[in-house]
Design a protein around this motif. Structure first.
Motif, PDB file in Angstrom:
ATOM      1  N   ARG A  61       4.519   6.414   9.064  1.00 19.32           N
ATOM      2  CA  ARG A  61       4.237   7.348   7.985  1.00 19.32           C
ATOM      3  C   ARG A  61       5.492   7.453   7.145  1.00 19.32           C
ATOM      4  O   ARG A  61       6.605   7.515   7.677  1.00 19.32           O
ATOM      5  CB  ARG A  61       3.863   8.720   8.553  1.00 19.32           C
ATOM      6  CG  ARG A  61       3.429   9.748   7.503  1.00 19.32           C
ATOM      7  CD  ARG A  61       3.058  11.054   8.162  1.00 19.32           C
ATOM      8  NE  ARG A  61       4.206  11.658   8.818  1.00 19.32           N
ATOM      9  CZ  ARG A  61       4.138  12.517   9.825  1.00 19.32           C
ATOM     10  NH1 ARG A  61       2.952  12.819  10.330  1.00 19.32           N
ATOM     11  NH2 ARG A  61       5.218  13.035  10.358  1.00 19.32           N
ATOM     12  N   VAL A  62       5.338   7.470   5.806  1.00 20.50           N
ATOM     13  CA  VAL A  62       6.513   7.495   4.937  1.00 20.50           C
ATOM     14  C   VAL A  62       6.233   8.339   3.699  1.00 20.50           C
ATOM     15  O   VAL A  62       5.112   8.338   3.182  1.00 20.50           O
ATOM     16  CB  VAL A  62       6.932   6.054   4.533  1.00 20.50           C
ATOM     17  CG1 VAL A  62       5.799   5.322   3.845  1.00 20.50           C
ATOM     18  CG2 VAL A  62       8.156   6.069   3.640  1.00 20.50           C
ATOM     19  N   LYS A  63       7.260   9.076   3.236  1.00 22.65           N
ATOM     20  CA  LYS A  63       7.139   9.836   1.990  1.00 22.65           C
ATOM     21  C   LYS A  63       8.506   9.936   1.340  1.00 22.65           C
ATOM     22  O   LYS A  63       9.550   9.780   1.993  1.00 22.65           O
ATOM     23  CB  LYS A  63       6.573  11.233   2.245  1.00 22.65           C
ATOM     24  CG  LYS A  63       7.491  12.167   3.007  1.00 22.65           C
ATOM     25  CD  LYS A  63       6.872  13.557   3.126  1.00 22.65           C
ATOM     26  CE  LYS A  63       7.825  14.503   3.872  1.00 22.65           C
ATOM     27  NZ  LYS A  63       7.255  15.874   3.954  1.00 22.65           N
TER      28      LYS A  63
ATOM     29  N   GLU B  86       0.821  -1.211   0.000  1.00 22.85           N
ATOM     30  CA  GLU B  86       0.000   0.000   0.000  1.00 22.85           C
ATOM     31  C   GLU B  86       0.857   1.264   0.000  1.00 22.85           C
ATOM     32  O   GLU B  86       0.599   2.201  -0.773  1.00 22.85           O
ATOM     33  CB  GLU B  86      -0.931   0.000   1.215  1.00 22.85           C
ATOM     34  CG  GLU B  86      -1.781   1.254   1.369  1.00 22.85           C
ATOM     35  CD  GLU B  86      -2.738   1.469   0.204  1.00 22.85           C
ATOM     36  OE1 GLU B  86      -2.997   2.644  -0.130  1.00 22.85           O
ATOM     37  OE2 GLU B  86      -3.222   0.475  -0.369  1.00 22.85           O
ATOM     38  N   GLN B  87       1.875   1.302   0.841  1.00 17.56           N
ATOM     39  CA  GLN B  87       2.728   2.490   0.895  1.00 17.56           C
ATOM     40  C   GLN B  87       3.493   2.684  -0.411  1.00 17.56           C
ATOM     41  O   GLN B  87       3.697   3.814  -0.868  1.00 17.56           O
ATOM     42  CB  GLN B  87       3.690   2.391   2.075  1.00 17.56           C
ATOM     43  CG  GLN B  87       3.018   2.525   3.435  1.00 17.56           C
ATOM     44  CD  GLN B  87       2.161   3.781   3.517  1.00 17.56           C
ATOM     45  OE1 GLN B  87       2.646   4.891   3.288  1.00 17.56           O
ATOM     46  NE2 GLN B  87       0.886   3.620   3.855  1.00 17.56           N
ATOM     47  N   ALA B  88       3.909   1.591  -1.031  1.00 15.18           N
ATOM     48  CA  ALA B  88       4.597   1.686  -2.324  1.00 15.18           C
ATOM     49  C   ALA B  88       3.678   2.288  -3.371  1.00 15.18           C
ATOM     50  O   ALA B  88       4.084   3.161  -4.161  1.00 15.18           O
ATOM     51  CB  ALA B  88       5.076   0.303  -2.768  1.00 15.18           C
ATOM     52  N   LEU B  89       2.432   1.856  -3.380  1.00 13.09           N
ATOM     53  CA  LEU B  89       1.473   2.357  -4.358  1.00 13.09           C
ATOM     54  C   LEU B  89       1.133   3.822  -4.099  1.00 13.09           C
ATOM     55  O   LEU B  89       0.948   4.604  -5.049  1.00 13.09           O
ATOM     56  CB  LEU B  89       0.206   1.509  -4.326  1.00 13.09           C
ATOM     57  CG  LEU B  89       0.384   0.044  -4.737  1.00 13.09           C
ATOM     58  CD1 LEU B  89      -0.918  -0.726  -4.559  1.00 13.09           C
ATOM     59  CD2 LEU B  89       0.875  -0.065  -6.173  1.00 13.09           C
ATOM     60  N   GLN B  90       1.057   4.215  -2.843  1.00  3.42           N
ATOM     61  CA  GLN B  90       0.784   5.609  -2.533  1.00  3.42           C
ATOM     62  C   GLN B  90       1.935   6.510  -2.966  1.00  3.42           C
ATOM     63  O   GLN B  90       1.723   7.590  -3.518  1.00  3.42           O
ATOM     64  CB  GLN B  90       0.514   5.780  -1.039  1.00  3.42           C
ATOM     65  CG  GLN B  90      -0.823   5.211  -0.598  1.00  3.42           C
ATOM     66  CD  GLN B  90      -1.248   5.695   0.775  1.00  3.42           C
ATOM     67  OE1 GLN B  90      -0.827   6.746   1.239  1.00  3.42           O
ATOM     68  NE2 GLN B  90      -2.087   4.919   1.446  1.00  3.42           N
TER      69      GLN B  90
ATOM     70  N   SER C 290      11.635   9.770   4.044  1.00  2.03           N
ATOM     71  CA  SER C 290      11.494  10.183   5.433  1.00  2.03           C
ATOM     72  C   SER C 290      10.205   9.634   6.009  1.00  2.03           C
ATOM     73  O   SER C 290       9.314   9.199   5.277  1.00  2.03           O
ATOM     74  CB  SER C 290      11.509  11.718   5.547  1.00  2.03           C
ATOM     75  OG  SER C 290      10.437  12.284   4.801  1.00  2.03           O
ATOM     76  N   GLY C 291      10.107   9.684   7.319  1.00  5.80           N
ATOM     77  CA  GLY C 291       8.897   9.186   7.950  1.00  5.80           C
ATOM     78  C   GLY C 291       8.937   9.314   9.451  1.00  5.80           C
ATOM     79  O   GLY C 291       9.892   9.845  10.029  1.00  5.80           O
ATOM     80  N   ARG C 292       7.882   8.825  10.075  1.00  8.70           N
ATOM     81  CA  ARG C 292       7.743   8.903  11.529  1.00  8.70           C
ATOM     82  C   ARG C 292       7.801   7.508  12.124  1.00  8.70           C
ATOM     83  O   ARG C 292       7.134   6.585  11.655  1.00  8.70           O
ATOM     84  CB  ARG C 292       6.414   9.563  11.894  1.00  8.70           C
ATOM     85  CG  ARG C 292       6.260   9.845  13.395  1.00  8.70           C
ATOM     86  CD  ARG C 292       4.901  10.416  13.679  1.00  8.70           C
ATOM     87  NE  ARG C 292       3.848   9.410  13.536  1.00  8.70           N
ATOM     88  CZ  ARG C 292       2.591   9.681  13.209  1.00  8.70           C
ATOM     89  NH1 ARG C 292       2.226  10.918  12.949  1.00  8.70           N
ATOM     90  NH2 ARG C 292       1.703   8.703  13.117  1.00  8.70           N
ATOM     91  N   ARG C 293       8.596   7.377  13.159  1.00 11.81           N
ATOM     92  CA  ARG C 293       8.688   6.120  13.907  1.00 11.81           C
ATOM     93  C   ARG C 293       8.099   6.370  15.289  1.00 11.81           C
ATOM     94  O   ARG C 293       8.579   7.221  16.038  1.00 11.81           O
ATOM     95  CB  ARG C 293      10.139   5.661  14.017  1.00 11.81           C
ATOM     96  CG  ARG C 293      10.312   4.356  14.795  1.00 11.81           C
ATOM     97  CD  ARG C 293      11.770   4.033  15.016  1.00 11.81           C
ATOM     98  NE  ARG C 293      12.439   3.732  13.766  1.00 11.81           N
ATOM     99  CZ  ARG C 293      13.662   4.169  13.457  1.00 11.81           C
ATOM    100  NH1 ARG C 293      14.306   4.962  14.287  1.00 11.81           N
ATOM    101  NH2 ARG C 293      14.220   3.823  12.310  1.00 11.81           N
TER     102      ARG C 293
ATOM    103  N   SER D 140      10.958  -0.145   6.298  1.00  9.54           N
ATOM    104  CA  SER D 140       9.883  -1.061   6.685  1.00  9.54           C
ATOM    105  C   SER D 140       8.776  -0.231   7.309  1.00  9.54           C
ATOM    106  O   SER D 140       9.037   0.807   7.927  1.00  9.54           O
ATOM    107  CB  SER D 140      10.379  -2.135   7.663  1.00  9.54           C
ATOM    108  OG  SER D 140      10.730  -1.584   8.910  1.00  9.54           O
ATOM    109  N   VAL D 141       7.536  -0.672   7.111  1.00  9.88           N
ATOM    110  CA  VAL D 141       6.393   0.080   7.610  1.00  9.88           C
ATOM    111  C   VAL D 141       5.569  -0.783   8.551  1.00  9.88           C
ATOM    112  O   VAL D 141       5.526  -2.009   8.428  1.00  9.88           O
ATOM    113  CB  VAL D 141       5.513   0.586   6.447  1.00  9.88           C
ATOM    114  CG1 VAL D 141       6.299   1.546   5.568  1.00  9.88           C
ATOM    115  CG2 VAL D 141       4.982  -0.574   5.601  1.00  9.88           C
ATOM    116  N   THR D 142       4.901  -0.139   9.485  1.00  9.89           N
ATOM    117  CA  THR D 142       4.089  -0.846  10.475  1.00  9.89           C
ATOM    118  C   THR D 142       2.636  -0.920  10.014  1.00  9.89           C
ATOM    119  O   THR D 142       2.247  -0.346   8.999  1.00  9.89           O
ATOM    120  CB  THR D 142       4.138  -0.137  11.837  1.00  9.89           C
ATOM    121  OG1 THR D 142       3.398   1.096  11.748  1.00  9.89           O
ATOM    122  CG2 THR D 142       5.578   0.164  12.243  1.00  9.89           C
TER     123      THR D 142
END
Length: 261
Positions: free
Chosen positions: A148-150, A45-49, A157-160, A178-180
């Motif tokens: 969150r990733v962009k 999902e994150q890859a597609l976004q 970048s993103g939030r951990r 990696s994403v949660t």
């Protein structure tokens, strides 16, 4: 700008099934249905976004596993990924995270990449270290456990999120992230997406294609092993206590006996 995203996914036994071990103490994948690891759906999902906001971006999904593992790839392709790579070889049976990461590194290098995305862990092994090991093998930075990733200006970048605080992290591309499961609900494949997935390319590779020796993977090359496994005892009927004014005391005694209190 163009962006090449590779998503690592895994075909895992259905957690709702009766999971167990085979005779060689590897996970029994014959006696239970398999599917795309739920945690890897968030990575897709994150890859597609990210791809949706970058012109010319290409999303490739990769998996290592037996023939049925193609089902995981089809699910990702039906969600919207562009193409897939399936690594299948009998010598891979019993591979642990070290062997799997070695294979994935070869595939990712062969495919070409700017960003590799993985789920936070697989739902069968749940080790959660593959993204870090993969980044080390590729020689690129890792930014893990993102909610969150962009991607912007050649930087991911993103939030951990931690137990008591959140931190903003970033790395220059190429990188592994990696994403949660807090990164955003994965989309459900549409009928159009399912039909389109049937025409998308799926490249099949084996160890020879990747120039890997069988001794480096599988049970022979594993750094970890299961020494023994015992089936969980069958669930027994519970004890029914008829409350005639002493139910609270009996419950407390039972909890104390079981060392719950």
């Amino acid at each position: 700008m163009s962006l090449r995203i590779v998503v690592c996914v895994k075909f895992v036994p259905d957690a709702s099934g009766d999971r167990g071990f085979a005779d060689d103490l590897t996970v029994d994948r014959e006696g239970v249905d398999g599917l795309l690891s739920e945690l890897d759906e968030y990575a897709v999902e994150q890859a597609l976004q990210i791809a949706g906001g970058v012109e010319g971006c290409e999303v490739t999904v990769v998996t290592v596993g037996p023939g049925d593992a193609k089902d995981a790839l089809r699910k990702a392709l039906s969600m919207g990924a562009d193409k897939a790579v399936h690594v299948e070889d009998e010598a891979l049976h019993g591979s642990d995270v070290m062997g799997t990461s070695l294979v994935l590194a070869r595939v990712v290098e062969r495919a070409g990449f700017d960003l590799v995305i993985a789920g936070m862990a697989s739902t069968d092994g749940t080790m959660g270290v593959l993204p870090a090991v993969l980044a080390e093998r590729l020689g690129v930075p890792q930014v893990t456990l993102l909610s969150r990733v962009k991607v912007e200006g050649g930087v991911v970048s993103g939030r951990r999120d931690g137990d008591s605080a959140s931190e903003e992290v970033e790395a220059s591309l190429p990188a592994v992230v990696s994403v949660t499961d807090q990164s955003g609900e994965a989309r459900y494949p549409s009928f159009k997406g399912i039909m389109a997935a049937k025409k998308k390319p799926v490249d099949s590779l084996d160890l020879r294609d990747l120039e890997l020796d069988a001794a480096e993977v599988g049970l022979a090359g594993a750094w970890t092993a299961v020494d023994s496994a015992v089936k969980r005892p069958a669930r027994t009927a519970g004890t029914v206590v008829k409350d005639e004014g002493e139910g609270g005391r009996q419950l407390a005694e039972y909890l104390a006996t079981q060392k719950f209190i």
